[in-house]
Motif scaffolding. Structure first.
Motif, mmCIF file in Angstrom:
data_model
loop_
_atom_site.group_PDB
_atom_site.id
_atom_site.type_symbol
_atom_site.label_atom_id
_atom_site.label_comp_id
_atom_site.label_asym_id
_atom_site.label_seq_id
_atom_site.Cartn_x
_atom_site.Cartn_y
_atom_site.Cartn_z
ATOM 1 N N VAL A 219 0.944 -1.416 -0.359
ATOM 2 C CA VAL A 219 0.176 0.255 -0.037
ATOM 3 C C VAL A 219 1.191 1.134 -0.099
ATOM 4 N N GLU A 220 0.801 1.829 -1.162
ATOM 5 C CA GLU A 220 1.628 2.964 -1.195
ATOM 6 C C GLU A 220 2.892 3.538 -1.178
ATOM 7 N N GLU A 221 3.776 1.618 -1.130
ATOM 8 C CA GLU A 221 5.049 1.596 -1.522
ATOM 9 C C GLU A 221 5.899 1.803 -2.621
ATOM 10 N N LEU A 222 5.736 1.489 -3.572
ATOM 11 C CA LEU A 222 6.066 2.580 -4.183
ATOM 12 C C LEU A 222 5.433 4.013 -4.660
ATOM 13 N N GLU A 223 4.287 4.709 -4.960
ATOM 14 C CA GLU A 223 3.544 5.422 -5.219
ATOM 15 C C GLU A 223 2.572 5.748 -4.743
ATOM 16 N N ILE A 224 2.290 6.925 -4.238
ATOM 17 C CA ILE A 224 1.243 7.310 -3.289
ATOM 18 C C ILE A 224 0.282 7.314 -4.241
ATOM 19 N N GLY A 225 -0.651 6.840 -3.242
ATOM 20 C CA GLY A 225 -2.060 6.018 -4.067
ATOM 21 C C GLY A 225 -2.332 4.943 -4.326
ATOM 22 N N LEU A 226 -1.426 4.338 -4.637
ATOM 23 C CA LEU A 226 -1.155 3.141 -5.587
ATOM 24 C C LEU A 226 -1.101 1.419 -3.970
ATOM 25 N N ALA A 227 -2.062 1.064 -4.679
ATOM 26 C CA ALA A 227 -2.226 -0.952 -3.510
ATOM 27 C C ALA A 227 -2.206 -1.780 -4.334
ATOM 28 N N ALA A 228 -1.536 -2.708 -4.197
ATOM 29 C CA ALA A 228 -2.035 -3.936 -5.085
ATOM 30 C C ALA A 228 -1.542 -4.796 -3.819
ATOM 31 N N ALA A 229 -1.793 -6.416 -4.688
ATOM 32 C CA ALA A 229 -1.705 -7.696 -3.605
ATOM 33 C C ALA A 229 -1.311 -8.950 -5.373
ATOM 34 N N ALA A 230 -0.852 -9.774 -4.780
ATOM 35 C CA ALA A 230 0.455 -10.279 -5.979
ATOM 36 C C ALA A 230 0.331 -11.768 -5.127
ATOM 37 N N SER A 231 0.402 -13.119 -5.914
ATOM 38 C CA SER A 231 0.573 -14.186 -5.176
ATOM 39 C C SER A 231 1.273 -15.374 -7.116
ATOM 40 N N PRO A 232 2.168 -16.272 -5.917
ATOM 41 C CA PRO A 232 3.109 -15.998 -7.108
ATOM 42 C C PRO A 232 2.568 -17.524 -8.399
ATOM 43 N N ILE A 233 2.930 -17.437 -9.435
ATOM 44 C CA ILE A 233 2.988 -18.687 -10.504
ATOM 45 C C ILE A 233 3.781 -19.428 -10.217
ATOM 46 N N ARG A 234 3.944 -21.324 -10.219
ATOM 47 C CA ARG A 234 4.647 -21.944 -10.955
ATOM 48 C C ARG A 234 4.361 -22.433 -11.750
ATOM 49 N N SER A 235 5.940 -23.405 -12.289
ATOM 50 C CA SER A 235 6.048 -23.847 -13.548
ATOM 51 C C SER A 235 5.842 -25.482 -12.463
ATOM 52 N N HIS A 236 5.833 -26.386 -13.738
ATOM 53 C CA HIS A 236 5.365 -27.436 -13.837
ATOM 54 C C HIS A 236 6.248 -28.507 -12.624
ATOM 55 N N VAL A 240 8.946 -20.712 -8.789
ATOM 56 C CA VAL A 240 8.247 -20.004 -8.731
ATOM 57 C C VAL A 240 8.667 -18.946 -10.009
ATOM 58 N N ILE A 241 8.176 -18.828 -10.779
ATOM 59 C CA ILE A 241 8.387 -18.368 -12.482
ATOM 60 C C ILE A 241 8.268 -17.087 -13.016
ATOM 61 N N ALA A 242 6.873 -16.385 -12.180
ATOM 62 C CA ALA A 242 6.407 -15.051 -11.608
ATOM 63 C C ALA A 242 5.279 -14.947 -10.964
ATOM 64 N N SER A 243 4.556 -13.982 -11.287
ATOM 65 C CA SER A 243 3.578 -13.390 -10.452
ATOM 66 C C SER A 243 2.353 -12.012 -10.760
ATOM 67 N N LEU A 244 1.939 -13.119 -10.114
ATOM 68 C CA LEU A 244 0.534 -12.130 -11.093
ATOM 69 C C LEU A 244 -0.412 -11.031 -9.788
ATOM 70 N N SER A 245 -0.504 -10.097 -10.311
ATOM 71 C CA SER A 245 -0.679 -9.489 -9.206
ATOM 72 C C SER A 245 -2.575 -8.199 -9.582
ATOM 73 N N VAL A 246 -2.986 -7.708 -8.640
ATOM 74 C CA VAL A 246 -4.054 -6.836 -8.727
ATOM 75 C C VAL A 246 -3.604 -5.731 -8.609
ATOM 76 N N SER A 247 -3.733 -4.741 -9.363
ATOM 77 C CA SER A 247 -3.204 -3.411 -8.533
ATOM 78 C C SER A 247 -4.207 -2.131 -8.603
ATOM 79 N N GLY A 248 -4.252 -1.331 -8.183
ATOM 80 C CA GLY A 248 -5.826 0.092 -8.200
ATOM 81 C C GLY A 248 -5.483 0.766 -7.669
ATOM 82 N N PRO A 249 -6.421 1.780 -7.658
ATOM 83 C CA PRO A 249 -5.480 3.430 -5.841
ATOM 84 C C PRO A 249 -6.397 2.714 -4.972
#
Length: 280
Positions: A219-236, A240-249
């Motif tokens: 919450v507002e760690e990179l930019e003021i007014g921006l929040a986000a949540a993310a989880s790991p994406i795994r290969s076979h 962990v090869i990537a992450s999937l996030s949702v962000s918004g004000p």
């Protein structure tokens, strides 16, 4: 003097004055370095085309002296990009090429497989959904889907973001090999806002929590007014090869709503992991 002898002299002495080889960018030294890179790539292309080839064959195709071809092969062999068949003395593409190709394939595959997952999540939540992968000491966004509420949201596609100040970055940071993670924690942590975590011990604790709970929230760690949540994406194989996030004000991604969004990103990331072969 023969053509090959002339070529050898040029290869052995790319500049008449050794000092010129380390001269200003764009000078003869820089041109020589670019030429060496070009030749090294050509060696890989020759081996890809023929399967295997000897020093003489490679030198002939490059139109260089054998000593130059041998040096190029030595460098590539040290990096694992070529290997030599001991019984025949010929060279072939090494496992390092597979490693590089695999990294590119994973990035491409997770982006392609992630399209329907991200679009569905973006439509459901109305927010921006991103897939990010590790790029040295940063996270880079390789796929983005926008929800109905994020029409004016900024474009994160292709942008490199700091690991310690973003939800995607923290997910990737948390699942790094311990030695690599500690090496990055030993570096100075740049402060972007008052909420940015810049104390290594505190960040280490957060990363441990990310691993345990399966998601990261910022919450507002990179930019003021921006929040986000993310989880790991795994290969076979579970890596962990990537992450999937949702962000918004922050006025839409409130403290009350973020845990719910984190659970939805976790479910979507699990679905994408399944598409990547995890769990089979």
């Amino acid at each position: 003097m023969t053509r090959t002898q002339k070529q050898s002299d040029r290869d052995e002495n790319p500049t008449e004055n050794p000092a010129e080889s380390t001269a200003k960018p764009g000078g003869r030294g820089a041109a020589s370095a670019v030429q060496s890179v070009d030749r090294a790539v050509s060696v890989l292309e020759i081996l890809a085309r023929h399967g295997e080839a000897g020093v003489t064959e490679i030198a002939d195709e490059l139109d260089v002296h054998k000593s130059t071809a041998f040096r190029l092969l030595g460098v590539l062999e040290n990096r694992g990009l070529v290997a030599q068949a001991k019984d025949r003395g010929k060279y072939y593409l090494g496992a390092g090429v597979l490693r590089l190709a695999g990294a590119a394939a994973v990035r491409l595959d997770v982006s392609q497989e992630g399209v329907p997952v991200c679009r569905e999540l973006a439509d459901e939540l109305g927010e921006t959904v991103n897939i990010a992968v590790l790029d040295d000491d940063a996270a880079v966004n390789i796929m983005q889907a926008r929800g109905t509420a994020s029409v004016t949201a900024q474009n994160w596609l292709g942008r490199r973001t700091p690991l310690h100040a973003t939800s995607s970055g923290k997910v990737l940071f948390a699942h790094m090999p311990p030695t690599l993670r500690e090496g990055l924690l030993a570096r100075p942590l740049h402060r972007f806002t008052e909420r940015t975590v810049t104390v290594a011990s505190m960040l280490r604790g957060e990363l441990d929590t990310v691993v345990q709970q399966g998601y990261a929230i910022t919450v507002e760690e990179l930019e003021i007014g921006l929040a986000a949540a993310a989880s790991p994406i795994r290969s076979h194989d579970g890596k962990v090869i990537a992450s999937l996030s949702v962000s918004g004000p922050v006025y839409r991604l409130s403290q009350e709503r973020l845990p719910e969004l984190a659970k939805r990103t976790e479910a979507a990331a699990a679905e994408l992991s399944r598409r990547m072969g995890y769990g089979f």
